[in-house]
Write an enzyme that holds these catalytic residues in place. Structure first.
Site, short mmCIF file in Angstrom:
data_model
loop_
_atom_site.label_atom_id
_atom_site.label_comp_id
_atom_site.label_asym_id
_atom_site.label_seq_id
_atom_site.Cartn_x
_atom_site.Cartn_y
_atom_site.Cartn_z
CB SER A 248 -0.89 0.01 1.25
OG SER A 248 -1.59 -1.20 1.32
CG ASP A 277 -5.63 -1.37 -4.54
OD1 ASP A 277 -4.45 -1.36 -4.15
OD2 ASP A 277 -6.60 -1.57 -3.79
C1 OXD Z 1 -4.43 0.08 0.46
C2 OXD Z 1 -5.35 0.74 -0.49
O1 OXD Z 1 -4.40 0.43 1.65
O2 OXD Z 1 -5.30 0.40 -1.67
O3 OXD Z 1 -3.69 -0.83 0.02
O4 OXD Z 1 -6.16 1.57 -0.07
MN MN Z 2 -4.05 -1.31 -2.02
#
Ligand code: OXD
Ligand code: MN
Length: 588
Positions: A248, A277
């Protein structure tokens, strides 16, 4: 009201427990959403920003004790503790339901329960999985409508089935002591209470699309990964797709939306963003891996996003976006965050809503402040974004934030070694989760906080997938974050990361050589194209240098981590660790 009996029964049971004043079914229509926005503005839950400059944009502030994912209060509740594994927190499911029922009891009194039918990936596609989130937060409804595909077509797609993911969320009292993010993978259920922060409450994201989906993927023979997906377009129009896993707040969004350096733009190179993501990955009938981004928007970290670092993300936030915990510029009713530009507003409120003086030395935006922006807003969104079969994957890239040890890029020898490379990933922690920032921790495949089952079984699943993929992508590791003796980043990063991606793809196509080292293959320095870059071959050499001493120092930590994963750690990966250790100790 829906015809699905299982759904109706579950909604009424949850309402019986949480006691909302009313229940509203979300159909995803603009009319309904506009009404909810107006209501959120009237209660102060959201602030309507300057509609001439930022049409359709709003600002939200979370409670000050509720600004990041709470990994310590996140649980995987399998019947057997060993199925959740040693890395995940665990509570026995019936005990957990009982404990949380007490907190949920009456938590929606005086509030509305919203029923959100949503799809992860395109409704009706072979990848699609459906969920229903019940929540007492309009902020959650509006974010879910950006981040996922919401509407009545989801109810139609669910039909009479009871296989949808049942998510229950209540802000309750936002009580930190009683905050729980609980997953019941064996029951297709998620319960989240006492938080209003995105990663804890937008249940389609981390909770479903990673934790529950990784569990389902293992059962059903596919993979849910914490990965961006991008396409590199060559001057001849060919596009090669790459997935990449970084922990993250380590630049996944920036890499996914990369703008090629000018010299490459002139030659006709482009980068297209499929996802920033999460990737859901399946083996296609052609034996290759195919990936989709199950989400429909970006929940990006705001600080550091600017015209230079990520103009595409910035452009994506110019309409229909919800900002969370950023600075409110009172002069023109817009937003600001550290790193946006060098002109912080003078007449402004900080993320807590307090008058803020940019000269005070205090940050105006929270380091984990966010934007929730529709993917369609992004100028470089891939034409394959809505593809129902996904995109074929040429390379898988792992990476972390390491000041030393890891070189700019290296290639694994084969799939098993690539899984090993992913399993030993470590990175300095960031503000995306509560806890200390900048501490090196093991974060295999960037999934440490997101695997919905035992980590050893998770590695085993990777190894087993490898046996079934007949046309395997190659697996690489990158590190954009090496620093010099003054702590300055050596590699320019951002758009210049394309230079590394091009080497990676060239390797996949067998077009370029490499040097074998104890950790894998590193580029011959002259094969990283530095045209137009103020960096000499000697610097590239430094960036690629494999410091055996540092690696040997790392081995102990890897062994400790493997030990922590426990009995289900695949012996093949211990075997790879031994090979690495042996190679590192051989004479150069
Ligand atoms: C994370 C996000 O925390 O994508 O990984 O928000
Ligand atoms: Mn993430």
């Amino acid at each position: 009201m829906d015809k699905n009996g299982h759904l109706r029964k579950w909604v009424s049971e949850m309402a019986e427990m949480t006691k909302p004043d009313q229940i509203v079914w979300i159909d995803g229509s603009e009319e309904q959403l506009e009404g909810l926005r107006a209501q959120a503005v009237s209660t102060g839950e959201m602030i309507k920003l300057n509609q001439d400059i930022l049409p359709g944009c709003y600002l939200h502030r979370t409670a000050v004790n509720d600004v990041a994912r709470v990994e310590g209060r996140t649980f995987i509740c399998t019947r057997k503790k060993e199925d959740a594994g040693n890395i995940n927190n665990w509570i026995e499911p019936s005990e957990c339901y009982e404990r949380l029922s007490k907190i949920f009891r009456g938590s929606m009194k005086g509030r509305t329960m919203y029923v959100i039918p949503y799809s992860m990936s395109v409704v009706g596609s072979p990848f699609a999985k459906y969920g229903i989130e019940l929540t007492d937060s309009i902020y959650v409804v509006l974010n879910m409508c950006i981040m996922t595909r919401v509407g009545n077509d989801v109810l139609d797609a669910i039909g009479d089935d009871d296989g949808f993911i049942k998510g229950l969320h209540s802000k309750a009292q936002l009580d930190e002591e009683n905050r729980y993010i609980c997953h019941f993978p064996e029951d297709n259920t998620i319960w989240s209470v006492n938080s209003g922060y995105g990663g804890n409450v937008l249940l389609g994201k981390k909770c479903f699309a990673l934790r529950i989906a990784s569990y389902l993927g293992r059962k059903e023979g596919w993979m849910a990964e914490h990965m961006l997906i991008l396409g590199v377009e060559y001057p001849n129009g060919e596009i090669k797709y790459v997935t990449a896993a970084f922990p993250s707040a380590c630049g996944k969004t920036n890499l996914a939306m990369l703008i090629p350096p000018e010299t490459f733009q002139k030659k006709g190179y482009k980068v297209w963003c499929v996802g920033d993501d999460i990737a859901w990955i399946r083996i296609g009938s052609d034996g290759r891996l195919w990936a989709v981004n199950p989400e429909n928007g970006f929940f990006g970290v705001a600080p550091g996003t600017n015209e230079k670092s990520n103009p595409n993300a910035l452009a994506a936030t110019k309409k229909g976006t919800i900002f969370t915990n950023v600075v409110h510029n009172l002069d023109n009713n817009t937003v600001w965050w550290e790193g946006l530009d060098k002109n912080p507003p003078r007449n402004a409120l900080n993320w807590k809503g307090e008058p803020w003086d940019p000269d005070s030395g205090e940050k105006g935006a929270h380091p984990n402040s966010r934007f929730t922006a529709p993917a369609k807003n992004c100028p470089c969104v891939s034409s394959e974004f809505d593809s129902v079969c996904g995109v074929p994957i040429t390379a898988i890239v792992f990476g972390g934030r390491r000041a030393k040890t890891a070189p700019l890029v290296y290639e694994s020898r084969d799939w098993q070694h690539g899984v090993f490379v992913g399993s030993i990933m470590s990175s300095e922690t960031t503000a995306a989760a509560t806890g200390a920032v900048g501490v090196v921790r093991h974060d295999p495949m960037a999934m440490l906080p997101f695997a919905g089952y035992d980590m050893g079984d998770y590695f085993r699943h990777w190894l087993e997938m490898g046996k079934k993929i007949t046309r395997k992508p190659k697996i690489f590791n990158v590190n954009w974050f090496r620093t010099d003796d003054n702590g300055q980043f050596i590699w320019p990063g951002f758009g210049d990361n394309l230079r590394v991606l091009l080497w990676i793809i060239a390797r996949c196509e067998g077009k370029v050589g490499a040097e074998e080292t104890p950790i894998g293959f590193v580029p011959n320095p002259e094969d990283i194209d530095t045209e137009g870059l103020d960096i000499g071959t000697d610097v590239i050499k430094d960036l690629l240098y494999v410091d055996r001493k540092l690696w040997i120092d790392d081995i102990k930590g890897i062994r400790e981590f493997y030990g922590k994963v426990g009995d289900r750690m695949p012996k093949e990966l211990y075997g790879e660790l031994e090979i690495l250790e042996k190679r590192l100790s051989e004479k150069e």
